[in-house]
Write a protein that holds these residues in place. Sequence first.
Motif, PDB file in Angstrom:
ATOM      1  N   THR A 182      -1.743   2.362  12.533  1.00 56.59           N
ATOM      2  CA  THR A 182      -2.498   2.837  11.365  1.00 56.59           C
ATOM      3  C   THR A 182      -1.858   2.414  10.046  1.00 56.59           C
ATOM      4  O   THR A 182      -2.459   2.580   8.985  1.00 56.59           O
ATOM      5  N   GLU A 183      -0.634   1.865  10.099  1.00 58.26           N
ATOM      6  CA  GLU A 183       0.049   1.398   8.887  1.00 58.26           C
ATOM      7  C   GLU A 183      -0.040  -0.125   8.744  1.00 58.26           C
ATOM      8  O   GLU A 183       0.635  -0.708   7.897  1.00 58.26           O
ATOM      9  N   SER A 184      -0.863  -0.757   9.553  1.00 59.04           N
ATOM     10  CA  SER A 184      -0.982  -2.205   9.522  1.00 59.04           C
ATOM     11  C   SER A 184      -1.485  -2.705   8.166  1.00 59.04           C
ATOM     12  O   SER A 184      -2.488  -2.197   7.644  1.00 59.04           O
ATOM     13  N   PRO A 185      -0.813  -3.705   7.556  1.00 59.20           N
ATOM     14  CA  PRO A 185      -1.289  -4.281   6.291  1.00 59.20           C
ATOM     15  C   PRO A 185      -2.699  -4.856   6.417  1.00 59.20           C
ATOM     16  O   PRO A 185      -3.511  -4.737   5.496  1.00 59.20           O
ATOM     17  N   LEU A 186      -3.000  -5.477   7.546  1.00 59.36           N
ATOM     18  CA  LEU A 186      -4.327  -6.038   7.751  1.00 59.36           C
ATOM     19  C   LEU A 186      -5.383  -4.947   7.757  1.00 59.36           C
ATOM     20  O   LEU A 186      -6.480  -5.126   7.203  1.00 59.36           O
ATOM     21  N   LEU A 187      -5.062  -3.801   8.383  1.00 58.82           N
ATOM     22  CA  LEU A 187      -6.001  -2.688   8.401  1.00 58.82           C
ATOM     23  C   LEU A 187      -6.304  -2.221   6.986  1.00 58.82           C
ATOM     24  O   LEU A 187      -7.459  -1.964   6.640  1.00 58.82           O
ATOM     25  N   LYS A 188      -5.268  -2.144   6.131  1.00 59.99           N
ATOM     26  CA  LYS A 188      -5.465  -1.709   4.746  1.00 59.99           C
ATOM     27  C   LYS A 188      -6.381  -2.682   3.999  1.00 59.99           C
ATOM     28  O   LYS A 188      -7.269  -2.271   3.238  1.00 59.99           O
ATOM     29  N   VAL A 189      -6.163  -3.982   4.227  1.00 64.23           N
ATOM     30  CA  VAL A 189      -7.007  -4.986   3.577  1.00 64.23           C
ATOM     31  C   VAL A 189      -8.463  -4.808   4.007  1.00 64.23           C
ATOM     32  O   VAL A 189      -9.380  -4.834   3.176  1.00 64.23           O
ATOM     33  N   MET A 190      -8.695  -4.626   5.303  1.00 65.29           N
ATOM     34  CA  MET A 190     -10.058  -4.475   5.812  1.00 65.29           C
ATOM     35  C   MET A 190     -10.721  -3.218   5.282  1.00 65.29           C
ATOM     36  O   MET A 190     -11.913  -3.223   4.954  1.00 65.29           O
ATOM     37  N   VAL A 191      -9.960  -2.145   5.165  1.00 65.36           N
ATOM     38  CA  VAL A 191     -10.511  -0.894   4.617  1.00 65.36           C
ATOM     39  C   VAL A 191     -10.899  -1.087   3.167  1.00 65.36           C
ATOM     40  O   VAL A 191     -11.985  -0.668   2.716  1.00 65.36           O
ATOM     41  N   ASP A 192     -10.036  -1.755   2.395  1.00 70.40           N
ATOM     42  CA  ASP A 192     -10.328  -2.004   0.973  1.00 70.40           C
ATOM     43  C   ASP A 192     -11.552  -2.883   0.816  1.00 70.40           C
ATOM     44  O   ASP A 192     -12.408  -2.642  -0.057  1.00 70.40           O
TER      45      ASP A 192
END
Length: 199
Positions: A182-192
């Motif tokens: 849940t702390e993945s940088p890619l996940l944050k990018v996709m959420v944004d």
Amino acid sequence: GNANQLLVRFLYEESRQNDLYISTFVGGNLSNAIPREASCVAAVPFASKEQLRVRLNLFEAALQAEFGKNEPDLKLTLDSVDAPATVLKPEYSTRFLQSMYACPNGVIRMNKDMPEQVDTSTNLASVKPTAGKENEWTIVTSQRSSIESSKIDVVNRIRAIFELAGMTTTHTEGYPGWAPNTESPLLKVMVDVHKEMYG
């Protein structure tokens, strides 16, 4: 609902009120799908036939109340057939029903980081006669979890249940555990990106 467990649930309850002898039981076809249909041939005293039908109707009504709109096509049927050539001994029928009724099925726990996601689950997938063996069945269950140790825990619980009933168990490699980061940088990018595009 899982057809195997629902049928076993009725048979288990009936076996506590009646002399019931299992002849055949078949349910489900795939290891990775929830079984939609299950059937059983069992022998009961002729004098109990009509009361059994009444109890089946009451059981069907209870299931419809439990599942509601989630299972609009849920249906149980009872037919008379010729007497089966062979049935299980009473103690074997009891072990067969008790072990499957006790077998965990469905969601075991939800993901602690993503509350809407299932973390660990198990499925009483199929019950079939063992090829070339008389009065022997192969019962298949499948377990999935994002955490390998949780999956192994459920596997061992199910193994213990069937071994207590005197059954032989085997285990395949199955599905590996995969814990999402849940702390993945890619996940944050996709959420944004999703928020920018869809709000």
